[in-house]
Each structure stands twice: as C-alpha cells, then as structure tokens.
Design a protein around this motif. Sequence first.
Motif, mmCIF file in Angstrom:
data_model
loop_
_atom_site.group_PDB
_atom_site.id
_atom_site.type_symbol
_atom_site.label_atom_id
_atom_site.label_comp_id
_atom_site.label_asym_id
_atom_site.label_seq_id
_atom_site.Cartn_x
_atom_site.Cartn_y
_atom_site.Cartn_z
ATOM 1 N N SER A 194 34.330 43.495 45.077
ATOM 2 C CA SER A 194 35.197 44.613 44.694
ATOM 3 C C SER A 194 34.866 45.886 45.460
ATOM 4 O O SER A 194 35.743 46.696 45.753
ATOM 5 N N GLU A 195 33.590 46.077 45.796
ATOM 6 C CA GLU A 195 33.175 47.299 46.493
ATOM 7 C C GLU A 195 31.800 47.106 47.100
ATOM 8 O O GLU A 195 31.099 46.131 46.795
ATOM 9 N N ALA A 238 37.073 39.302 37.945
ATOM 10 C CA ALA A 238 36.944 40.615 38.590
ATOM 11 C C ALA A 238 37.684 41.710 37.833
ATOM 12 O O ALA A 238 37.375 42.894 37.991
ATOM 13 N N GLN A 240 40.740 42.391 38.403
ATOM 14 C CA GLN A 240 41.685 42.956 39.360
ATOM 15 C C GLN A 240 42.184 41.820 40.270
ATOM 16 O O GLN A 240 41.482 40.824 40.454
ATOM 17 N N ALA A 243 40.316 41.913 46.201
ATOM 18 C CA ALA A 243 38.965 42.392 46.510
ATOM 19 C C ALA A 243 38.900 42.692 48.004
ATOM 20 O O ALA A 243 39.891 42.519 48.719
#
Length: 286
Positions: A194-195, A238, A240, A243
């Motif tokens: 994700s980050e 996640a 979301q 990614a």
Amino acid sequence: ACPSSEQLRTIVAKALEVSRDKVDGVFCDVGEEVPLSEDDARLAGQPTANAVTIGGELNSDAAGAHDVQLRVAQLPDSTTAIGYRFAAAMRGVLDYMGVAEQVHKPVHMPDQVIGLHKACRGDTARPLGNSSGTNCPTIMSDGSICEARCSSGATANGSFMCLSGKVRLKSVCPGHGVVMMGDKVLFTLGVVASECPSPAQLRAIFANAMEVDTEAVDGVFCEAGEEVPLSEDDARLAGQPTARVLTIGGEFNAPSDDAQDWLPRAAQLPDKTTPVGSRFVAAMWQ
C-alpha cells in the motif's frame, strides 16, 4: 483462485529443485467455473472450483535443456517426485487443487532473452570528501563500478556500483573524516504494498528478518512505482482495491568472515517459505 506470481515461482522452483532465479515468465489465468464431485466438494469446502491455466519458463543452458524438458513434463504427474512436490506446494497455498494435466509438451526455445539489466545515470553518483567529481561514465551498465576523483590525486575509498538502474554505495576522498572499510551485501526487492515504510522502519524490518543488529543495515530505500489492481481477496485484506509496486533495497555491513553466508540469507528475503522471508513478510505487514 490463482497463487500469486511470487508463490508460483517458489512452487515451481521447489518442485523442480532449482533456484527461483531460474523460473521466469510465470502466469495463472482463471477459466470457467466447474462443478466438483461430492468428495472433492467436501475437501474444497465448496461445490465448485475454477479451471486455471498455469505456465512459465525455465532459464537453462543448451547442455541442460533436454533434461529440464523431461523434468518439467513430470509437473502434472503426482506419481513422480517432481509432480508430488508440485501438488503438495500448490495445495499449501490454495484451498483446493484437483487433477493437473499437461496442456502442451514442454517447448525448448534456444537463444532467448533471459534477463534485462537497467543502466544507471553516472551523474547521480555523489562523491564525498575533497573531490573534483567522479570517473563514472554518463551511462553506467548494470554491475559496473566507478569512483570519486580526489582533488589531491589520492585514491578514493569505496566505489559506486550500478544495480537495477540505481547507483549504489559510497566513494570517499580525504577530507571527510575517518572512513571505516568493510564488506557489503547489496539487495533489491520488488514488492506490491500500500505504501513505502519509512527508512527507520525499513532498517528495523531488514534487521529483524536477517536477525542482525540495525547498525548492520545501511543505505535503505523504497521507491513507489505504478499502481496495480489487487485480487478480490487481497483487496479485502488491504482495505483498498489497488496497491503500488515498490522497489525496496539496501545494504548489509557484513563481517568479512560472514559475507558469503549473508548472501544466501539475503536471497531468502522475498521467499516467505524460508525463515528469513517469513520474518520479512510478517514485519512488513505490521
């Protein structure tokens, strides 16, 4: 559902008892939904499953290609050692796997591209100390090295190295304080996440995975790339639907006597079936 690309590479490598680096171009395409027999439905915990087409490539030299073809042909046959390992590894990551069959015979294609190495911009190398620049070429080929050009004419300590499109390491001229020299183990990973973790988090993650002190982890970086869609299950985890593809890397300051031992351990970072890879994944998820 399909295993992930990384899982597939690990599964095929384990079944054939080869290095993951030899496994390339893996894919898994989900096809039609098919009904299961009563016994299989009981095993799967559901009345249907999907037909999937799985494939890939093995990088081999010409002398070993024929032997590789014969071994690959055994993958769908669970009565062979290779097929048994393949089926067991697949069932380790999937809720259910039925009978496998060969869609086509293994094909040998000589003289094919087995790797692409990104070049680096030599002008991104930043010398330290009293220097007049570097002797790095404008375009550095992957794996090439260069160093700082010292104003005094002295030889620089350390060198720059081009790895996967990024200039790594340090080259230091006199005038930058006391310089400590030693062995380095460099690594670069491709991760979908994700980050990016912070540098401090990355150092702690790699130290934990390798079971070394954080002081032994240096030069960490994380670069976010393209946005990619996630599978339904991964999106649920996640929270979301997409990614980022991340490029993560760093260096281990390895004692000279242990450097060769640290190389295979660092190579285990992306493989969660190993203790090193399992700790890396667990720490990234926290």
